[in-house]
Write a protein that holds these residues in place. Structure first.
Motif, short mmCIF file in Angstrom:
data_model
loop_
_atom_site.label_atom_id
_atom_site.label_comp_id
_atom_site.label_asym_id
_atom_site.label_seq_id
_atom_site.Cartn_x
_atom_site.Cartn_y
_atom_site.Cartn_z
N ALA A 189 -5.49 -1.48 -9.48
CA ALA A 189 -4.16 -1.02 -9.03
C ALA A 189 -4.25 -0.35 -7.66
N MET A 190 -5.33 0.38 -7.42
CA MET A 190 -5.45 1.05 -6.12
C MET A 190 -5.69 0.06 -4.99
N HIS A 191 -6.53 -0.95 -5.26
CA HIS A 191 -6.73 -1.98 -4.23
C HIS A 191 -5.40 -2.64 -3.87
N SER A 192 -4.62 -2.96 -4.89
CA SER A 192 -3.31 -3.58 -4.62
C SER A 192 -2.43 -2.65 -3.80
N ALA A 193 -2.44 -1.37 -4.17
CA ALA A 193 -1.58 -0.42 -3.47
C ALA A 193 -2.05 -0.23 -2.02
N VAL A 194 -3.37 -0.24 -1.82
CA VAL A 194 -3.90 -0.14 -0.45
C VAL A 194 -3.40 -1.34 0.35
N ASP A 195 -3.47 -2.52 -0.25
CA ASP A 195 -2.98 -3.72 0.45
C ASP A 195 -1.49 -3.61 0.78
N GLU A 196 -0.73 -3.02 -0.12
CA GLU A 196 0.70 -2.83 0.18
C GLU A 196 0.89 -1.97 1.41
N MET A 197 0.01 -0.98 1.57
CA MET A 197 0.13 -0.06 2.70
C MET A 197 -0.24 -0.73 4.03
N ALA A 198 -0.81 -1.94 3.93
CA ALA A 198 -1.25 -2.66 5.13
C ALA A 198 -0.17 -3.55 5.72
N ASN A 199 0.96 -3.66 5.04
CA ASN A 199 2.03 -4.54 5.53
C ASN A 199 3.35 -3.79 5.63
N ALA A 200 4.03 -4.00 6.74
CA ALA A 200 5.29 -3.28 6.97
C ALA A 200 6.28 -3.51 5.83
N GLU A 201 6.29 -4.71 5.26
CA GLU A 201 7.28 -5.05 4.23
C GLU A 201 7.04 -4.26 2.94
N THR A 202 5.78 -3.93 2.69
CA THR A 202 5.44 -3.28 1.41
C THR A 202 4.89 -1.87 1.61
#
Lengths: 404, 404
Positions: free
Chosen positions: B55-68
């Motif tokens: 879940a944290m890896h996914s959330a980190v990835d979300e923080m890498a994109n303006a949309e998410t």
């Protein structure tokens, strides 16, 4: 029978940004088809930089293995992060700060709210007016601000230092002597700043009066002019009178990632008592550290790649600031800030009240800003826009304001 | 001239675990070849469970994109997490808690320290003795505890409720009526607990006296016996007298990841004033949310995989607890706790002082525990060991204690 802290009941209304949030939510619910652009709360929009993302993935992986797992952090924060701060934020600017003068936290808002704990109720604070609401509200909550005078929209035991166009938003030394002086520089909300000479005057004054300066440098990364200090500790004698707070929210986009730090030099003493020790005691007792993963993210901000990438983000936002400044000026608005700060402070047109302009902008342009009067009585008739929107939305918002 | 909060100067010594940390560091520096095993501070050793990591890896990835990307979090915390808490921690146990009665934070230590802010200085607290130091220290810092009486090692305005072998570590209703009652259950440090009947007695007492209970349920995941409540809100009438604090540190290994929450029912009122509103105001003013990434990690604790995996971790630690309990009992020690809690509370041998036993264990067995007297005067002659070590180290530590 238990008793609540009555000081909370004296607070007028809710926290400014909560009020705005509720107003905007209500508008959106009533007008679900409208595309509302927020240049209100100072929240960033660019994603975290690749160097930071990569550091966080690595740190998450470390947490997945017993050998590299991290439990409770050291009280002051990890040394790798404090060392990066010492080297990059201070040594590089000729300022000597020791590792144990830095306290890592979950953000400057928490620190600037919690710092009141270590000061007696019997202190008079001085704040610029307008001011970031947390300074005043947190002092009010801890009983340091006297009574709230509704008609004057101010507290009986707070020294307000008006910052208005007439004094170029530079606070004058007040008539009454304060004990604790809050300075936010570059300033939120006005976007203006103090040059070294002006700041040195405050340091000298604080030392003379044995006052302490709480210096909020959350926006230091936006400084573009050479004579503006990045740290109050660039001024002579600041170590005996100042506490500095920094944030990763605005220089690296950590508003939702949460990291900050407070610097308290060991030279800062009240009589024999080290203020550094008091804060260390509070930090150790009422806080348990920022997450390891986030501290690694903070470290990455200081890597070569991190510095390059975050600098690009700041340039991006400062281009927005320039567009807003120039765009509004072209429309005939009187604007301030936006050169050393991501905030543009404008005078409302035709003497409108700040909240009237807020409603107008929300309802007619679907643009959210922050009413100047929310930051204090001298903010009445002003309005804050932030440069933290996307470039596209910022241009769009300007077009809408133009067509008002 | 600025004045510090003198209450800090009344505090005796430093925060318990800071003192232990310094003692251990000094020993290690003087004896770099020794392999010191810590069963001292309640820090976990197992890595974060795979569901949480993912879940944290996914959330980190979300923080890498303006949309998410996620900036500032909602004041109370993300609804996805509050909903998971409501459903799993409360609804599943027949307790009805609303979403806006839950406040997500960076951990129960912060919450239990900060909660003092919303209560007047004019309150008398009651604590079990021994007690988790943060409750008393944070009240002392905010001026609620009177004077520190060095000879008695206690505060003049604190009601201590002795919990010793003679009363099965169950506090008796005190003679003097308290305003604020701290109950940690399952208990830190004794590892003992209250069954529903015993807890209901406290709820009834608090309602009768118009006292408020601050209920620290940080160890609820370790409850193994059916008649022990997991939440104080399982007791009738608790909503009008109790605040509950929870942590992710011990049920999911978040000591270095930082997440917790506080539940304040809207029925909890002091006269007309909603305590929920006061805390909401503090939360909104002096805190800015737990990181998005960490809130997603918290949500994953409640996923099916997260529940299975964290349950396995708890079983692992509870096997350690059993080994310590039984191992020490076999050696002739008198031991308590360790059945519904990850703490074992033992009587020191031959009437040794707690700190003497600490030194003995550190120097002769290279095992770190926590001296009972550090938790209060009635802890003298007791000692706390935690089940949070690795299975291997726990067994090794027991062998070393056996060979003392």
């Amino acid at each position: 029978m238990y008793k609540i802290n009555d000081n909370y009941l004296k607070l007028p209304g809710s926290y400014l940004f909560s009020t705005i949030g509720k107003k905007v939510a209500a508008y959106k619910e009533a007008n679900p088809d409208r595309d509302v652009i927020s240049l209100g709360i100072g929240d960033v929009t660019l994603p975290l930089a690749p160097a930071i993302i990569s550091a966080m993935h690595s740190a998450v992986d470390e947490m997945a293995n017993a050998e590299t797992f991290h439990g409770y952090a050291p009280d002051l924060g990890y040394e790798f992060l404090r060392k990066a701060i010492v080297d990059n934020d201070y040594k590089a600017r000729g300022v000597d700060i020791a590792l144990d003068e830095i306290f890592i936290s979950d953000g400057a808002k928490s620190d600037s709210g919690n710092i009141v704990d270590i000061f007696s109720q019997d202190n008079t604070i001085a704040v610029t007016d307008p001011v970031y609401p947390v300074y005043v509200d947190s002092n009010a909550m801890s009983g340091k601000t006297g009574e709230y005078l509704k008609d004057k929209e101010c507290w009986s035991n707070v020294i307000y230092m008006p910052c208005v166009a007439e004094n170029n938003f530079i606070p004058d030394i007040p008539d009454k002597t304060p004990d604790i002086i809050y300075i936010c520089c570059p300033n939120n909300p006005t976007g203006t700043t103090l040059n070294k000479e002006a700041l040195q005057k405050w340091v000298d004054y604080a030392n003379e009066k044995k006052a302490v300066i709480i210096y909020d440098a959350a926006y230091e990364a936006y400084i573009s002019e050479p004579d503006v200090p990045h740290s109050i500790f660039e001024c002579d004698g600041a170590k005996t009178c100042a506490i500095e707070m920094r944030s990763f929210s605005k220089n690296a986009g950590f508003t939702g990632t949460r990291l900050g730090f407070t610097v308290i030099p060991k030279e800062l003493k009240c009589g024999d008592v080290s203020v550094n020790s008091l804060w260390a005691r509070r930090h150790g007792t009422k806080f348990n550290g920022a997450p390891y993963i986030i501290q690694r993210a903070g470290e990455a901000v200081y890597s070569d790649a991190g510095k390059t990438q975050t600098r690009e983000q700041i340039s991006y936002y400062m281009k927005n600031a320039k567009n807003i400044r120039e765009g509004l000026a072209d429309m005939g608005y009187t604007v301030f800030g936006g050169v050393n700060a991501p905030y543009i402070w404008l005078q409302t047109p035709e003497g409108m009240k700040s909240w009237e302009f807020f409603d107008l902008l929300l309802e007619e342009a679907n643009v959210v800003g922050t009413p100047g009067s929310g930051f204090g009585p001298s903010g009445e008739g002003y309005f804050r826009l932030t440069a933290f929107g996307s470039a596209e939305n910022t241009v769009k918002a300007l077009d809408r304001i133009k067509n008002l």
